[in-house]
Design a protein around this motif. Structure first.
Motif, PDB file in Angstrom:
ATOM      1  N   VAL A  76       0.981 -53.259   1.632  1.00 42.31           N
ATOM      2  CA  VAL A  76      -0.382 -52.916   2.076  1.00 42.31           C
ATOM      3  C   VAL A  76      -1.445 -53.611   1.221  1.00 42.31           C
ATOM      4  CG1 VAL A  76      -2.066 -51.052   2.299  1.00 42.31           C
ATOM      5  CG2 VAL A  76       0.251 -50.755   3.188  1.00 42.31           C
ATOM      6  N   LYS A 124       3.548 -49.348   0.259  1.00 43.91           N
ATOM      7  CA  LYS A 124       2.219 -48.986  -0.244  1.00 43.91           C
ATOM      8  C   LYS A 124       1.827 -49.741  -1.509  1.00 43.91           C
ATOM      9  CE  LYS A 124       1.837 -44.352   1.681  1.00 43.91           C
ATOM     10  NZ  LYS A 124       0.509 -44.611   2.256  1.00 43.91           N
ATOM     11  N   ALA A 156       1.499 -46.858   7.628  1.00 43.08           N
ATOM     12  CA  ALA A 156       0.273 -47.437   7.063  1.00 43.08           C
ATOM     13  C   ALA A 156       0.203 -48.936   7.313  1.00 43.08           C
ATOM     14  CB  ALA A 156       0.199 -47.153   5.573  1.00 43.08           C
ATOM     15  N   SER A 216      -1.049 -45.990  -5.385  1.00 44.81           N
ATOM     16  CA  SER A 216       0.209 -45.854  -4.645  1.00 44.81           C
ATOM     17  C   SER A 216       1.400 -45.810  -5.599  1.00 44.81           C
ATOM     18  CB  SER A 216       0.361 -47.025  -3.663  1.00 44.81           C
ATOM     19  OG  SER A 216      -0.666 -47.003  -2.697  1.00 44.81           O
ATOM     20  N   HIS A 232       0.431 -38.035   2.554  1.00 52.11           N
ATOM     21  CA  HIS A 232       1.797 -38.241   2.069  1.00 52.11           C
ATOM     22  C   HIS A 232       2.120 -37.286   0.928  1.00 52.11           C
ATOM     23  CE1 HIS A 232       3.324 -42.173   3.873  1.00 52.11           C
ATOM     24  NE2 HIS A 232       2.245 -41.838   4.546  1.00 52.11           N
ATOM     25  N   TYR A 257      -9.461 -44.882   4.883  1.00 56.06           N
ATOM     26  CA  TYR A 257      -8.302 -44.461   5.669  1.00 56.06           C
ATOM     27  C   TYR A 257      -7.049 -44.452   4.801  1.00 56.06           C
ATOM     28  CZ  TYR A 257      -4.218 -44.940   8.619  1.00 56.06           C
ATOM     29  OH  TYR A 257      -2.965 -44.791   9.154  1.00 56.06           O
ATOM     30  N   CYS A 258      -6.879 -45.477   3.977  1.00 56.73           N
ATOM     31  CA  CYS A 258      -5.695 -45.552   3.123  1.00 56.73           C
ATOM     32  C   CYS A 258      -5.656 -44.380   2.140  1.00 56.73           C
ATOM     33  CB  CYS A 258      -5.689 -46.877   2.365  1.00 56.73           C
ATOM     34  SG  CYS A 258      -5.460 -48.341   3.409  1.00 56.73           S
ATOM     35  N   GLU A 301      -4.512 -41.337   3.947  1.00 53.85           N
ATOM     36  CA  GLU A 301      -3.079 -41.370   4.222  1.00 53.85           C
ATOM     37  C   GLU A 301      -2.264 -41.032   2.982  1.00 53.85           C
ATOM     38  OE1 GLU A 301       0.372 -44.065   6.092  1.00 53.85           O
ATOM     39  OE2 GLU A 301      -0.794 -44.640   4.365  1.00 53.85           O
ATOM     40  N   ASN A 302      -2.703 -41.510   1.814  1.00 54.89           N
ATOM     41  CA  ASN A 302      -1.994 -41.160   0.582  1.00 54.89           C
ATOM     42  C   ASN A 302      -2.072 -39.660   0.322  1.00 54.89           C
ATOM     43  OD1 ASN A 302      -1.045 -43.665  -0.006  1.00 54.89           O
ATOM     44  ND2 ASN A 302      -2.433 -44.075  -1.700  1.00 54.89           N
ATOM     45  N   VAL A 328      -3.025 -50.692   8.898  1.00 56.31           N
ATOM     46  CA  VAL A 328      -3.761 -51.626   8.046  1.00 56.31           C
ATOM     47  C   VAL A 328      -3.874 -52.994   8.714  1.00 56.31           C
ATOM     48  CG1 VAL A 328      -3.519 -52.986   5.937  1.00 56.31           C
ATOM     49  CG2 VAL A 328      -3.337 -50.506   5.841  1.00 56.31           C
TER      50      VAL A 328
END
Length: 216
Positions: A72, A68, A185, A38, A163, A155-156, A159-160, A189
């Motif tokens: 997170v 992030k 997020a 992140s 982004h 999932y994270c 999402e990155n 999360v």
């Protein structure tokens, strides 16, 4: 070194950190690697902001840093610190095959984005290919990992990747939209962390193959 070259190199580094997130044995280690990834993403935002003279991306970078890089990983680390199930640390594919598939995904993603002729990403096609590949790698993590916690990290990663795609293609979006995208997020999360802890306390397992009690 031009801004586009820096962005492309940082995007490649994101793929490496994704493999580290997936391959780490302990959730805490995955949290650290996710925080590192992140931070790399934030550096991409900052570089793009300077290259494209886009103050929106500067705000996006600041928001992403707090959400992030800090929040997170802290939320996941706190929620997962006492969850352990050695039987769940299995994968459908081997680490070597995972790295091979990651390379194949990036190559295929390059063929997808290569025909794109949008002027603002003409020099950033490698980063755009990585962003698409990064999303697919997160999906691959969810499909191949049997550990619920690793699926949350999958999932994270997705999402990155999303982004990065938005930063490359929609950096002119209003600041409020960008802040909303950067903070979504946290809520996802929190929900996943609560569900993982509830499943572990109820069934004493993190292995999705053992969750037959949830059927029906």
């Amino acid at each position: 070194m031009t801004g586009a070259l820096i962005v492309n190199n940082l995007a490649g580094l994101m793929m490496i950190t994704s493999l580290l997130v997936i391959g780490a044995k302990k959730p805490i280690a995955s949290c650290w690697f996710y925080a590192l990834q992140s931070f790399v993403l934030v550096m991409i935002f900052v570089t793009l902001a300077n290259t494209l003279d886009a103050h929106q991306l500067t705000i996006w970078a600041i928001t992403a840093f707090f959400t992030k890089v800090l929040l997170v990983p802290l939320i996941l680390g706190f929620a997962f610190r006492k969850l352990s199930d050695p039987s769940a640390n299995i994968s459908v594919i081997s680490p070597a095959l995972l790295m091979l598939l990651a390379a194949v995904i990036v190559i295929l993603s390059w063929f997808v984005v290569e025909p794109i002729q949008i002027p603002m990403v003409v020099d950033l096609k490698p980063a755009l290919a990585v962003s698409l590949g990064h999303f697919m790698l997160g999906l691959l993590c969810i499909v191949t990992q049997r550990n619920i916690l690793k699926q949350a990290f999958g999932y994270c990663l997705m999402e990155n990747g999303s982004h990065l795609t938005l930063a490359l293609l929609a950096w002119r979006a209003p600041e409020l939209v960008e802040i909303g995208i950067a903070t979504d997020a946290i809520f996802a999360v929190i929900v996943m962390a609560v569900l993982a802890r509830k499943i572990y306390r109820t069934l004493n397992t993190l292995n999705v193959d053992q969750l037959t009690a949830l059927k029906g």
